[in-house]
Write a protein that holds these residues in place. Structure first.
Motif, PDB file in Angstrom:
ATOM      1  N   GLN A 154      47.376   5.595  -9.672  1.00 37.04           N
ATOM      2  CA  GLN A 154      47.929   6.455  -8.596  1.00 37.04           C
ATOM      3  C   GLN A 154      48.457   5.413  -7.595  1.00 37.04           C
ATOM      4  O   GLN A 154      49.478   5.698  -6.935  1.00 37.04           O
ATOM      5  CB  GLN A 154      46.888   7.500  -8.175  1.00 37.04           C
ATOM      6  CG  GLN A 154      47.522   8.285  -7.056  1.00 37.04           C
ATOM      7  CD  GLN A 154      46.822   9.585  -6.524  1.00 37.04           C
ATOM      8  OE1 GLN A 154      45.317   9.106  -6.231  1.00 37.04           O
ATOM      9  NE2 GLN A 154      46.763  10.743  -6.569  1.00 37.04           N
ATOM     10  N   ALA A 155      47.658   4.625  -7.057  1.00 31.38           N
ATOM     11  CA  ALA A 155      48.256   3.814  -6.094  1.00 31.38           C
ATOM     12  C   ALA A 155      49.365   2.960  -6.265  1.00 31.38           C
ATOM     13  O   ALA A 155      50.376   3.105  -5.523  1.00 31.38           O
ATOM     14  CB  ALA A 155      46.977   2.725  -5.600  1.00 31.38           C
ATOM     15  N   ALA A 156      49.621   2.603  -7.595  1.00 32.74           N
ATOM     16  CA  ALA A 156      50.723   1.838  -7.819  1.00 32.74           C
ATOM     17  C   ALA A 156      52.055   2.991  -8.011  1.00 32.74           C
ATOM     18  O   ALA A 156      53.061   2.522  -7.516  1.00 32.74           O
ATOM     19  CB  ALA A 156      50.583   1.046  -9.172  1.00 32.74           C
ATOM     20  N   ASP A 157      51.528   4.258  -8.623  1.00 34.50           N
ATOM     21  CA  ASP A 157      52.752   5.186  -8.440  1.00 34.50           C
ATOM     22  C   ASP A 157      52.990   5.573  -7.005  1.00 34.50           C
ATOM     23  O   ASP A 157      54.515   5.816  -6.769  1.00 34.50           O
ATOM     24  CB  ASP A 157      52.124   6.312  -9.300  1.00 34.50           C
ATOM     25  CG  ASP A 157      53.340   7.468  -9.470  1.00 34.50           C
ATOM     26  OD1 ASP A 157      54.214   7.011  -9.975  1.00 34.50           O
ATOM     27  OD2 ASP A 157      53.082   8.473  -8.779  1.00 34.50           O
ATOM     28  N   LEU A 158      52.150   5.685  -6.136  1.00 30.76           N
ATOM     29  CA  LEU A 158      52.431   5.812  -4.791  1.00 30.76           C
ATOM     30  C   LEU A 158      53.324   4.704  -4.140  1.00 30.76           C
ATOM     31  O   LEU A 158      54.493   4.997  -3.364  1.00 30.76           O
ATOM     32  CB  LEU A 158      51.266   6.194  -3.900  1.00 30.76           C
ATOM     33  CG  LEU A 158      50.443   7.239  -4.482  1.00 30.76           C
ATOM     34  CD1 LEU A 158      49.261   7.290  -3.488  1.00 30.76           C
ATOM     35  CD2 LEU A 158      51.430   8.577  -3.993  1.00 30.76           C
ATOM     36  N   VAL A 159      53.068   3.646  -4.574  1.00 30.97           N
ATOM     37  CA  VAL A 159      53.868   2.406  -3.890  1.00 30.97           C
ATOM     38  C   VAL A 159      55.379   2.624  -4.294  1.00 30.97           C
ATOM     39  O   VAL A 159      56.288   2.540  -3.627  1.00 30.97           O
ATOM     40  CB  VAL A 159      53.226   1.166  -4.387  1.00 30.97           C
ATOM     41  CG1 VAL A 159      54.485   0.011  -3.942  1.00 30.97           C
ATOM     42  CG2 VAL A 159      52.022   0.806  -3.745  1.00 30.97           C
ATOM     43  N   ASP A 160      55.462   2.940  -5.659  1.00 30.76           N
ATOM     44  CA  ASP A 160      56.870   3.111  -6.030  1.00 30.76           C
ATOM     45  C   ASP A 160      57.789   4.518  -5.532  1.00 30.76           C
ATOM     46  O   ASP A 160      58.912   4.353  -5.690  1.00 30.76           O
ATOM     47  CB  ASP A 160      56.703   3.167  -7.762  1.00 30.76           C
ATOM     48  CG  ASP A 160      56.338   2.271  -8.435  1.00 30.76           C
ATOM     49  OD1 ASP A 160      56.794   0.844  -7.960  1.00 30.76           O
ATOM     50  OD2 ASP A 160      55.888   2.224  -9.640  1.00 30.76           O
ATOM     51  N   LYS A 161      56.819   5.294  -5.113  1.00 37.75           N
ATOM     52  CA  LYS A 161      57.518   6.474  -4.646  1.00 37.75           C
ATOM     53  C   LYS A 161      57.694   6.463  -3.136  1.00 37.75           C
ATOM     54  O   LYS A 161      58.038   7.303  -2.227  1.00 37.75           O
ATOM     55  CB  LYS A 161      56.662   7.840  -4.821  1.00 37.75           C
ATOM     56  CG  LYS A 161      56.784   8.149  -6.466  1.00 37.75           C
ATOM     57  CD  LYS A 161      55.934   9.358  -6.865  1.00 37.75           C
ATOM     58  CE  LYS A 161      56.484   9.837  -8.100  1.00 37.75           C
ATOM     59  NZ  LYS A 161      56.049   8.919  -9.262  1.00 37.75           N
ATOM     60  N   SER A 162      57.232   5.161  -2.576  1.00 39.35           N
ATOM     61  CA  SER A 162      57.311   5.227  -1.035  1.00 39.35           C
ATOM     62  C   SER A 162      58.728   4.443  -0.728  1.00 39.35           C
ATOM     63  O   SER A 162      59.368   3.777  -1.589  1.00 39.35           O
ATOM     64  CB  SER A 162      56.438   4.192  -0.583  1.00 39.35           C
ATOM     65  OG  SER A 162      56.431   2.812  -1.247  1.00 39.35           O
ATOM     66  N   THR A 163      59.272   4.757   0.311  1.00 36.12           N
ATOM     67  CA  THR A 163      60.647   4.429   0.534  1.00 36.12           C
ATOM     68  C   THR A 163      60.352   3.196   1.438  1.00 36.12           C
ATOM     69  O   THR A 163      61.503   2.180   0.819  1.00 36.12           O
ATOM     70  CB  THR A 163      61.223   5.261   1.956  1.00 36.12           C
ATOM     71  OG1 THR A 163      60.148   5.412   3.056  1.00 36.12           O
ATOM     72  CG2 THR A 163      61.524   6.737   1.537  1.00 36.12           C
ATOM     73  N   GLU A 164      59.445   2.655   2.034  1.00 36.24           N
ATOM     74  CA  GLU A 164      59.183   1.455   2.492  1.00 36.24           C
ATOM     75  C   GLU A 164      57.683   1.380   3.048  1.00 36.24           C
ATOM     76  O   GLU A 164      57.014   2.288   3.422  1.00 36.24           O
ATOM     77  CB  GLU A 164      59.940   1.020   3.718  1.00 36.24           C
ATOM     78  CG  GLU A 164      59.892  -0.173   4.225  1.00 36.24           C
ATOM     79  CD  GLU A 164      60.851  -0.669   5.454  1.00 36.24           C
ATOM     80  OE1 GLU A 164      61.071  -1.603   6.032  1.00 36.24           O
ATOM     81  OE2 GLU A 164      61.588   0.452   6.162  1.00 36.24           O
ATOM     82  N   LEU A 165      56.963  -0.044   2.850  1.00 34.84           N
ATOM     83  CA  LEU A 165      55.917  -0.030   3.421  1.00 34.84           C
ATOM     84  C   LEU A 165      55.831  -1.085   4.545  1.00 34.84           C
ATOM     85  O   LEU A 165      56.625  -2.166   4.423  1.00 34.84           O
ATOM     86  CB  LEU A 165      54.823  -0.349   2.560  1.00 34.84           C
ATOM     87  CG  LEU A 165      54.503   0.458   1.306  1.00 34.84           C
ATOM     88  CD1 LEU A 165      53.436  -0.154   0.314  1.00 34.84           C
ATOM     89  CD2 LEU A 165      53.848   1.643   1.684  1.00 34.84           C
ATOM     90  N   LYS A 166      55.060  -0.974   5.534  1.00 34.95           N
ATOM     91  CA  LYS A 166      55.066  -2.273   6.519  1.00 34.95           C
ATOM     92  C   LYS A 166      53.407  -2.162   7.055  1.00 34.95           C
ATOM     93  O   LYS A 166      52.615  -1.299   6.810  1.00 34.95           O
ATOM     94  CB  LYS A 166      55.605  -1.468   7.838  1.00 34.95           C
ATOM     95  CG  LYS A 166      57.223  -1.156   7.881  1.00 34.95           C
ATOM     96  CD  LYS A 166      57.862  -0.962   8.877  1.00 34.95           C
ATOM     97  CE  LYS A 166      59.362  -0.772   8.838  1.00 34.95           C
ATOM     98  NZ  LYS A 166      59.851  -0.492  10.271  1.00 34.95           N
ATOM     99  N   GLU A 167      53.091  -3.511   7.365  1.00 39.66           N
ATOM    100  CA  GLU A 167      51.839  -3.791   7.407  1.00 39.66           C
ATOM    101  C   GLU A 167      51.632  -3.754   9.074  1.00 39.66           C
ATOM    102  O   GLU A 167      52.167  -4.341   9.755  1.00 39.66           O
ATOM    103  CB  GLU A 167      51.526  -5.444   7.069  1.00 39.66           C
ATOM    104  CG  GLU A 167      50.298  -5.691   7.370  1.00 39.66           C
ATOM    105  CD  GLU A 167      49.815  -7.144   6.677  1.00 39.66           C
ATOM    106  OE1 GLU A 167      48.581  -7.561   6.714  1.00 39.66           O
ATOM    107  OE2 GLU A 167      51.042  -8.080   6.330  1.00 39.66           O
ATOM    108  N   ALA A 168      50.452  -2.944   9.297  1.00 37.43           N
ATOM    109  CA  ALA A 168      50.118  -2.761  10.728  1.00 37.43           C
ATOM    110  C   ALA A 168      48.689  -2.429  10.816  1.00 37.43           C
ATOM    111  O   ALA A 168      48.186  -1.558   9.878  1.00 37.43           O
ATOM    112  CB  ALA A 168      50.858  -1.857  11.498  1.00 37.43           C
TER     113      ALA A 168
END
Length: 247
Positions: A145-159
């Motif tokens: 599920q986590a990998a799938d959520l990454v694919d469905k995210s528009t962009e990820l940022k580290e904070a």
């Protein structure tokens, strides 16, 4: 000088491509996907999934769940839906679930119950074979599920020690549907956040907000679900014999 110029240009081009490749490999999305993959490659782990409604009525349906997973073997999940408790066992792409009537049913049998549109008591519905929203679908494990959520995210940022971002509209609708059928979803929004420790996914959460129309009822959703990974490498998965027989 032409050969030198040509060689220098070639070297600069290779260096540029190498830098681009390194930057891509170090992108937040790739980091989280690698961490999810690393979790899936562990011999075993346990997890807790805890939903929290911030207003709205989402808690009426999806309650907390706990699971145990072993690589290449069984996964066992116990979940609450409303006032009912359900158990699901998966091995490979096959799964069986047990509802309130105590009967273990395969995914195919659950899909047939959905198609027949059974009631909410014995023989169908939440009290019987239909189980809960999403019954009949393959159980999704955290690493998947986590990998799938990454694919469905528009962009990820580290904070602040985590990787966070928003999901696409379609990704938000999928999370809000619980895998159910006949749901009309409006105003769907969702965000995700991931935590990685020593290169392995240790925790993630997603927040969903919007409205669901089901059987003429409008349900407002404003819920955060947190999945915490624990006991990596020390988890033992015990599966009921009835479930093994059905698999």
């Amino acid at each position: 000088m032409k050969p030198l110029t040509h060689s220098l240009g070639f070297a600069l081009a290779i260096a540029s491509l190498t830098t681009v490749a390194l930057n891509a490999a170090d992108s937040p999305k790739d980091t989280v996907k690698a961490a999810a993959k690393a979790l899936g490659e562990k011999p075993n782990y346990s997890y807790n999934s805890t939903p929290k409604s911030e207003g709205g009525q989402g808690s009426r349906f999806i309650g907390p769940s706990e699971g145990k997973v072993e690589k290449g073997g069984f996964a066992y999940v116990k979940a609450t839906v409303g006032e009912n408790t359900f158990e699901t066992v998966r091995k490979g792409e096959k799964s069986v679930s047990k509802g309130q009537d105590g009967t273990w049913r395969t995914a195919e049998e659950l899909r047939e119950a959905f198609a027949k549109g059974g009631g909410a008591k014995k023989g169908g519905g939440q009290g019987g074979g239909r189980g809960f929203f999403g019954a009949g679908r393959t159980l999704r494990l955290p690493a998947e599920q986590a990998a799938d959520l990454v694919d469905k995210s528009t962009e990820l940022k580290e904070a602040d020690g985590a990787f966070a971002g928003d999901l696409t509209t379609e990704g938000a609708k999928e999370l809000m549907s619980f895998g159910g059928q006949g749901l009309q979803i409006s105003g769907a929004k969702a965000s995700v956040k991931f935590w990685v420790k020593d290169g392995v996914l240790s925790k993630y959460e997603y927040h969903t907000q919007g409205s669901i129309s089901f059987n003429g009822n409008d349900i407002d959703i404003n819920r955060t679900t947190t999945i915490e990974i624990k006991d990596v490498g020390t988890t033992t998965v015990k599966v009921p014999e009835e479930a093994k027989a059905k698999l």
